[in-house]
Design a protein around this motif. Structure first.
Motif, mmCIF file in Angstrom:
data_model
loop_
_atom_site.group_PDB
_atom_site.id
_atom_site.type_symbol
_atom_site.label_atom_id
_atom_site.label_comp_id
_atom_site.label_asym_id
_atom_site.label_seq_id
_atom_site.Cartn_x
_atom_site.Cartn_y
_atom_site.Cartn_z
ATOM 1 N N HIS A 163 0.829 -1.202 0.000
ATOM 2 C CA HIS A 163 0.000 0.000 0.000
ATOM 3 C C HIS A 163 0.868 1.257 0.000
ATOM 4 N N HIS A 164 1.932 1.246 0.794
ATOM 5 C CA HIS A 164 2.829 2.407 0.848
ATOM 6 C C HIS A 164 3.589 2.616 -0.463
ATOM 7 N N LYS A 165 3.842 1.549 -1.194
ATOM 8 C CA LYS A 165 4.564 1.658 -2.461
ATOM 9 C C LYS A 165 3.709 2.289 -3.556
ATOM 10 N N GLN A 166 2.405 2.111 -3.436
ATOM 11 C CA GLN A 166 1.514 2.637 -4.468
ATOM 12 C C GLN A 166 1.438 4.154 -4.354
ATOM 13 N N LYS A 167 1.550 4.810 -5.470
ATOM 14 C CA LYS A 167 1.442 6.259 -5.506
ATOM 15 C C LYS A 167 0.025 6.615 -5.923
ATOM 16 N N VAL A 168 -0.495 7.664 -5.364
ATOM 17 C CA VAL A 168 -1.841 8.097 -5.694
ATOM 18 C C VAL A 168 -1.890 8.528 -7.160
ATOM 19 N N HIS A 169 -2.842 7.998 -7.881
ATOM 20 C CA HIS A 169 -3.000 8.340 -9.289
ATOM 21 C C HIS A 169 -4.154 9.325 -9.435
ATOM 22 N N THR A 170 -3.897 10.438 -10.069
ATOM 23 C CA THR A 170 -4.941 11.431 -10.326
ATOM 24 C C THR A 170 -5.000 11.701 -11.816
ATOM 25 N N LYS A 171 -6.089 12.322 -12.216
ATOM 26 C CA LYS A 171 -6.230 12.675 -13.627
ATOM 27 C C LYS A 171 -5.406 13.904 -13.967
ATOM 28 N N LEU A 172 -5.095 14.688 -12.931
ATOM 29 C CA LEU A 172 -4.274 15.881 -13.129
ATOM 30 C C LEU A 172 -2.823 15.554 -12.834
ATOM 31 N N THR A 173 -1.942 16.133 -13.602
ATOM 32 C CA THR A 173 -0.527 15.971 -13.324
ATOM 33 C C THR A 173 -0.103 17.114 -12.408
ATOM 34 N N LEU A 174 0.304 16.761 -11.188
ATOM 35 C CA LEU A 174 0.696 17.766 -10.206
ATOM 36 C C LEU A 174 2.112 17.491 -9.744
ATOM 37 N N ASP A 175 2.832 18.555 -9.444
ATOM 38 C CA ASP A 175 4.190 18.368 -8.935
ATOM 39 C C ASP A 175 4.106 17.957 -7.457
ATOM 40 N N ASP A 176 5.214 17.444 -6.939
ATOM 41 C CA ASP A 176 5.256 16.932 -5.564
ATOM 42 C C ASP A 176 4.901 17.992 -4.523
ATOM 43 N N GLU A 177 5.337 19.219 -4.711
ATOM 44 C CA GLU A 177 5.049 20.293 -3.750
ATOM 45 C C GLU A 177 3.548 20.560 -3.655
ATOM 46 N N THR A 178 2.886 20.589 -4.768
ATOM 47 C CA THR A 178 1.437 20.806 -4.785
ATOM 48 C C THR A 178 0.723 19.632 -4.123
ATOM 49 N N LEU A 179 1.185 18.409 -4.410
ATOM 50 C CA LEU A 179 0.594 17.232 -3.771
ATOM 51 C C LEU A 179 0.751 17.282 -2.255
ATOM 52 N N ARG A 180 1.925 17.735 -1.778
ATOM 53 C CA ARG A 180 2.152 17.863 -0.328
ATOM 54 C C ARG A 180 1.192 18.878 0.276
ATOM 55 N N LYS A 181 0.969 19.998 -0.403
ATOM 56 C CA LYS A 181 0.036 21.014 0.092
ATOM 57 C C LYS A 181 -1.388 20.461 0.172
ATOM 58 N N PHE A 182 -1.800 19.772 -0.878
ATOM 59 C CA PHE A 182 -3.141 19.181 -0.864
ATOM 60 C C PHE A 182 -3.287 18.165 0.275
ATOM 61 N N GLU A 183 -2.246 17.401 0.492
ATOM 62 C CA GLU A 183 -2.281 16.411 1.578
ATOM 63 C C GLU A 183 -2.405 17.106 2.926
ATOM 64 N N LYS A 184 -1.709 18.206 3.136
ATOM 65 C CA LYS A 184 -1.828 18.990 4.368
ATOM 66 C C LYS A 184 -3.251 19.525 4.536
ATOM 67 N N TRP A 185 -3.834 20.038 3.452
ATOM 68 C CA TRP A 185 -5.208 20.523 3.511
ATOM 69 C C TRP A 185 -6.160 19.404 3.886
ATOM 70 N N ARG A 186 -5.951 18.256 3.241
ATOM 71 C CA ARG A 186 -6.831 17.115 3.485
ATOM 72 C C ARG A 186 -6.788 16.700 4.947
ATOM 73 N N ARG A 187 -5.620 16.784 5.553
ATOM 74 C CA ARG A 187 -5.460 16.379 6.958
ATOM 75 C C ARG A 187 -5.744 17.527 7.922
ATOM 76 N N GLY A 188 -6.063 18.715 7.362
ATOM 77 C CA GLY A 188 -6.383 19.862 8.215
ATOM 78 C C GLY A 188 -5.180 20.434 8.936
ATOM 79 N N LYS A 189 -4.026 20.363 8.341
ATOM 80 C CA LYS A 189 -2.782 20.820 8.972
ATOM 81 C C LYS A 189 -2.241 22.069 8.298
ATOM 82 N N LEU A 190 -3.093 22.949 7.897
ATOM 83 C CA LEU A 190 -2.618 24.158 7.255
ATOM 84 C C LEU A 190 -2.627 25.347 8.139
#
Length: 169
Positions: A142-169
């Protein structure tokens, strides 16, 4: 439906990890057995009942449930074997396969006569180790699998979205 009835002190006496805990604190050994059986229950989906006799815990009979595992402490003059035999008769029917985890040979013969099957402490211990390996493998995969999205996003943007999702902004 599958029901596994576990002779608690028999497992504690048979498994090295639990034997060591028992030598210092029997309560910790019981708690660890309950944790192990909760993992087993969660993975297998089987109903799990652990029976402890009143040898180590004096007092009235009690029943409780922890982590979806049923825990029974027998009455003061009742052995775990007697309680297990009653439980087998109560839960055994045409739709239910009952297993009893014990390495007590006399108890194994008695439960066979009641229509239940047995798992020795060694067999159940190996089954739990295999379940742990399977869980570990699943988690690693499960940890090896990377989240697949329809949008191509850079790692920094993905990290920001993950922070938002977890409410850590």
């Amino acid at each position: 439906m599958v029901v596994l009835i576990v002779d608690g002190y028999n497992m504690i006496g048979a498994w090295e990890e639990l034997q060591k805990l028992k030598d210092s604190d029997i309560g910790q050994a019981r708690d660890r057995l309950i944790e192990l059986m909760a993992e087993y229950q969660a993975f297998s989906g089987h109903r799990v009942i652990i029976v402890f006799d009143a040898y180590y815990v004096r007092g009235i009979a009690s029943k409780m449930k922890a982590y979806n595992v049923e825990i029974i402490f027998t009455k003061e003059k009742e052995t775990a074997d007697e309680c297990i035999e009653k439980l087998v008769k109560q839960v055994k029917d045409i739709r239910t396969q009952v297993y009893v985890a014990t390495s007590d040979y006399a108890e194994q013969r008695t439960i066979f006569a009641s229509g239940a099957l047995r798992k020795s402490a060694r067999e159940l211990g190996m089954e739990i180790k295999n379940i742990k390996k399977e869980i570990d493998t699943t988690i690693k995969d499960h940890h090896k699998q990377k989240v697949h999205t329809k949008l191509t996003l850079d790692d920094e943007t993905l990290r920001k979205f993950e922070k938002w999702r977890r409410g850590k902004l």
